[in-house]
Design a protein around this motif. Structure first.
Motif, short mmCIF file in Angstrom:
data_model
loop_
_atom_site.label_atom_id
_atom_site.label_comp_id
_atom_site.label_asym_id
_atom_site.label_seq_id
_atom_site.Cartn_x
_atom_site.Cartn_y
_atom_site.Cartn_z
N ARG A 1 -1.33 -11.11 -3.82
CA ARG A 1 -2.76 -11.20 -3.71
C ARG A 1 -3.48 -10.55 -4.70
O ARG A 1 -3.01 -9.33 -5.53
CB ARG A 1 -3.13 -10.08 -2.42
CG ARG A 1 -2.46 -10.69 -1.14
CD ARG A 1 -2.47 -9.48 -0.20
NE ARG A 1 -1.98 -9.92 1.23
CZ ARG A 1 -2.63 -9.65 2.25
NH1 ARG A 1 -3.54 -8.64 2.37
NH2 ARG A 1 -2.29 -10.26 3.60
N CYS A 2 -4.98 -10.87 -4.96
CA CYS A 2 -5.40 -10.37 -6.06
C CYS A 2 -6.89 -9.50 -5.42
O CYS A 2 -7.50 -10.39 -4.64
CB CYS A 2 -5.99 -11.29 -7.38
SG CYS A 2 -6.68 -10.82 -8.48
N GLY A 3 -7.15 -8.55 -5.59
CA GLY A 3 -8.46 -8.04 -5.02
C GLY A 3 -9.45 -7.43 -6.33
O GLY A 3 -8.92 -7.15 -7.32
N ALA B 1 -10.50 -2.35 -5.90
CA ALA B 1 -9.83 -3.61 -5.86
C ALA B 1 -8.44 -3.52 -5.28
O ALA B 1 -7.94 -4.60 -4.84
CB ALA B 1 -9.59 -3.71 -7.56
N ILE B 2 -7.88 -2.46 -5.42
CA ILE B 2 -6.42 -2.41 -4.55
C ILE B 2 -6.43 -2.40 -3.17
O ILE B 2 -6.06 -3.23 -2.33
CB ILE B 2 -5.70 -1.08 -5.11
CG1 ILE B 2 -5.35 -0.99 -6.33
CG2 ILE B 2 -4.47 -0.69 -4.04
CD1 ILE B 2 -4.97 0.23 -6.77
N GLY C 1 -10.57 -2.21 3.85
CA GLY C 1 -11.61 -1.43 3.94
C GLY C 1 -11.88 -1.09 2.31
O GLY C 1 -11.55 -1.86 1.55
N ASP C 2 -12.90 -0.35 2.24
CA ASP C 2 -13.34 0.10 0.74
C ASP C 2 -13.37 1.82 0.65
O ASP C 2 -13.01 2.45 1.56
CB ASP C 2 -14.63 -0.39 0.37
CG ASP C 2 -15.74 -0.08 1.29
OD1 ASP C 2 -15.68 1.15 1.95
OD2 ASP C 2 -16.76 -0.56 1.11
N ILE C 3 -13.61 2.19 -0.55
CA ILE C 3 -13.33 3.66 -0.83
C ILE C 3 -14.33 4.49 -0.07
O ILE C 3 -13.89 5.53 0.65
CB ILE C 3 -13.51 3.78 -2.31
CG1 ILE C 3 -13.28 5.42 -2.85
CG2 ILE C 3 -14.82 3.68 -2.75
CD1 ILE C 3 -13.19 5.30 -4.28
N GLY C 4 -15.39 3.86 0.37
CA GLY C 4 -16.60 4.65 1.07
C GLY C 4 -15.95 4.94 2.55
O GLY C 4 -16.19 5.79 3.38
N ALA C 5 -15.03 3.67 3.21
CA ALA C 5 -14.77 3.89 4.44
C ALA C 5 -13.42 5.08 4.44
O ALA C 5 -13.62 5.64 5.47
CB ALA C 5 -14.16 2.53 4.79
N ALA D 1 -4.56 7.32 -6.12
CA ALA D 1 -3.11 7.43 -5.68
C ALA D 1 -3.14 7.02 -4.15
O ALA D 1 -2.05 6.41 -3.83
CB ALA D 1 -2.65 8.88 -5.85
N ASP D 2 -4.05 7.30 -3.33
CA ASP D 2 -4.08 7.11 -1.96
C ASP D 2 -3.98 5.58 -1.92
O ASP D 2 -2.97 4.94 -0.98
CB ASP D 2 -5.06 7.78 -1.17
CG ASP D 2 -4.97 7.36 0.14
OD1 ASP D 2 -4.42 8.07 0.84
OD2 ASP D 2 -5.71 6.58 0.48
N ALA D 3 -4.81 4.85 -2.78
CA ALA D 3 -4.71 3.47 -2.28
C ALA D 3 -3.17 2.68 -2.84
O ALA D 3 -2.82 2.05 -2.16
CB ALA D 3 -5.47 2.71 -3.24
N VAL D 4 -2.80 3.27 -3.87
CA VAL D 4 -1.20 2.64 -4.18
C VAL D 4 -0.27 3.33 -3.16
O VAL D 4 0.56 2.38 -2.88
CB VAL D 4 -0.94 3.50 -5.62
CG1 VAL D 4 0.50 2.88 -6.07
CG2 VAL D 4 -1.87 2.92 -6.68
N GLN D 5 -0.59 4.17 -2.60
CA GLN D 5 0.43 4.86 -1.50
C GLN D 5 0.17 3.66 -0.41
O GLN D 5 1.32 3.67 0.55
CB GLN D 5 0.08 6.31 -1.09
CG GLN D 5 0.69 7.13 -1.76
CD GLN D 5 2.25 7.02 -2.15
OE1 GLN D 5 2.95 6.89 -1.13
NE2 GLN D 5 2.54 7.13 -3.20
N ARG D 6 -0.95 3.33 -0.02
CA ARG D 6 -0.98 2.31 0.89
C ARG D 6 -0.49 0.90 0.71
O ARG D 6 0.09 0.33 1.70
CB ARG D 6 -2.70 1.96 1.18
CG ARG D 6 -3.41 3.04 1.91
CD ARG D 6 -4.98 2.88 1.83
NE ARG D 6 -5.37 4.08 2.28
CZ ARG D 6 -5.82 4.37 3.65
NH1 ARG D 6 -5.42 3.68 4.56
NH2 ARG D 6 -6.24 5.66 3.87
N VAL D 7 -0.22 0.55 -0.54
CA VAL D 7 0.39 -0.55 -1.03
C VAL D 7 1.87 -0.26 -0.55
O VAL D 7 2.66 -1.11 -0.01
CB VAL D 7 0.23 -0.80 -2.35
CG1 VAL D 7 1.13 -2.11 -2.85
CG2 VAL D 7 -1.17 -1.27 -2.52
#
Ligand code: MG
Length: 401
Positions: free
Chosen positions: A243-245, A288-289, A296-300, A319-325
């Motif tokens: 996937r590409c975001g 993007a991640i 969602g997005d960073i604001g959410a 780092a949190d977004a990468v952990q979600r992946v």
């Protein structure tokens, strides 16, 4: 411990195995972006969600263990404090069993003992292990041999051809009734035996019958660098959902003497205003991640209205977004970002920013691209009113339909 727990899994991770190369024990070596131990624990937790899990680690490895558990802490499972291993595998298992006894595990419970270096225990394998231990009190997974076996003298001369139909190679998880295994371990230690290489041997020694159930070819033990490469190729094949975001962000200039870009402090005659530390680049990449995850997005996830994010370092969001992946069993394959501004000049900082982004996201530098452009003095960036950032992130997830 859940008092109703009637299955416990002891994961033996106390070894020093460095045959695979590098200076860290192999169970902490990354296997496609996650420590081997993390993958083993995650798969065990998925295969037996109600089981009580205990890990036995080397006393020097507490920090590495905590780091390995970091991704797993997002799961609902609570992870018990690790037990500390002894000088041999047998002694490590014994320590783990005593920890389970201290946890209050029922003597009638089933205990599975599993090697940290086998990251692919399937749900079926674990179910068979539990069933076999319930039937027999002691059972181990075994595979028939496909090659002919010879007994060979040190000189190379063959002096025997055993009937391979009677032979099995055995794996883990080995499964036992808790009272049977604990008594056998205590007995062996009391007799001064500390070097039996598997738990079946400990229980056999105590005179208890041990049975074999069907193991799995895929349940490999990783020992060499080649084993790691093959396991990575296999895992990569499973990450077929590519996937590409995309993400976009803008922050306006205000008073200040620096800007944050990609987690790096860049001196400038103005600062940026807005959410957290106003790191426009980190925000665009985070979005993007999250976009690739459809999450969602960073604001959410980090509402600007929440005072705890005022002035926060945006590298935490990234780092949190990468952990979600990672928590979805996936990996971050690539990030490409563009900064749009007249000033500050990005070129002199480009590589330092890339290096910092790679570190924060836990990926190789070659997976992070950063470009910068002006907008030819047009628009708000052209007038020097702020900085814009665009990013794409490519991730790979397990295909789930
Ligand atoms: Mg922003």
């Amino acid at each position: 411990m859940n008092e109703a727990a009637n299955v416990a899994i002891l994961v033996v991770a106390g070894g020093r195995g460095t045959r695979v190369g590098g200076d860290q024990p192999k169970q902490y070596r990354p296997l496609l972006g996650l420590p081997l131990l993390t993958r083993t624990l995650a798969n065990l937790a998925a295969a037996a969600p109600d089981a009580h899990l205990r890990t036995v680690i080397h006393p020097d490895d507490r920090e590495a263990y905590d780091a390995a558990l970091c991704t797993l802490s997002r799961t609902s499972k609570s992870w018990a404090t690790p037990a500390i291993g002894g000088p041999t595998r047998q002694q490590s298992v014994r320590n783990g069993l005593e920890a389970l006894a201290a946890d209050g595990l029922s003597q009638q419970a089933i205990v599975l003992v599993h090697d940290a270096a086998r990251p692919f225990p399937s749900r079926d394998l674990v179910a068979r292990a539990i069933e076999s231990a319930r039937s027999h009190g002691a059972a181990v997974p075994g595979l028939p041999l496909t090659d002919t076996v010879k007994q060979v003298a040190p000189s190379g001369r063959i002096h025997g051809s055993p009937d391979r139909a009677t032979l099995r190679t055995v794996q883990t998880p080995q499964a036992f009734r808790f009272d049977v295994l604990l008594a056998a371990h205590r007995q062996a230690a009391d007799a001064g035996e500390h070097d039996l290489t598997d738990d079946a041997a400990v229980v056999e020694r105590a005179g208890h019958a041990v049975y074999v159930f069907d193991g799995e070819k895929e349940n490999v033990k990783l020992t060499t660098a080649d084993d790691f490469s093959r396991a990575e190729a296999r895992l990569l094949g499973e990450l077929a959902d590519i996937r590409c975001g995309q993400g976009f962000d803008v922050h306006a200039f205000g008073a200040g003497d620096h800007v944050w870009l990609g987690g790096l402090k860049i001196p400038h005659d103005q600062g940026l205003e807005g959410h957290s530390d106003a790191d426009v680049l980190a925000h665009a990449i985070t979005d993007a991640i999250l976009g690739a995850l459809a999450d969602g997005d960073i604001g959410a996830h980090f509402p600007p209205s929440d005072p705890k994010f005022k002035g926060a370092a945006s590298s935490l969001f990234l780092a949190d977004a990468v952990q979600r992946v990672k928590a979805r069993g996936g990996l971050l394959a690539h990030v490409d970002a563009t900064l749009i501004c007249e000033r500050p000049k990005i070129g002199p900082h480009r590589d330092a920013i890339r290096e910092n982004l790679a570190k924060v996201m836990g990926v190789a530098l070659s997976r992070v691209a950063l470009k910068a452009t002006t907008s030819e003095r047009l628009g708000f960036t052209g007038r020097g009113e702020g900085i814009a950032a665009m990013a794409t992130a490519t991730i790979r997830l397990p295909f789930e339909g």
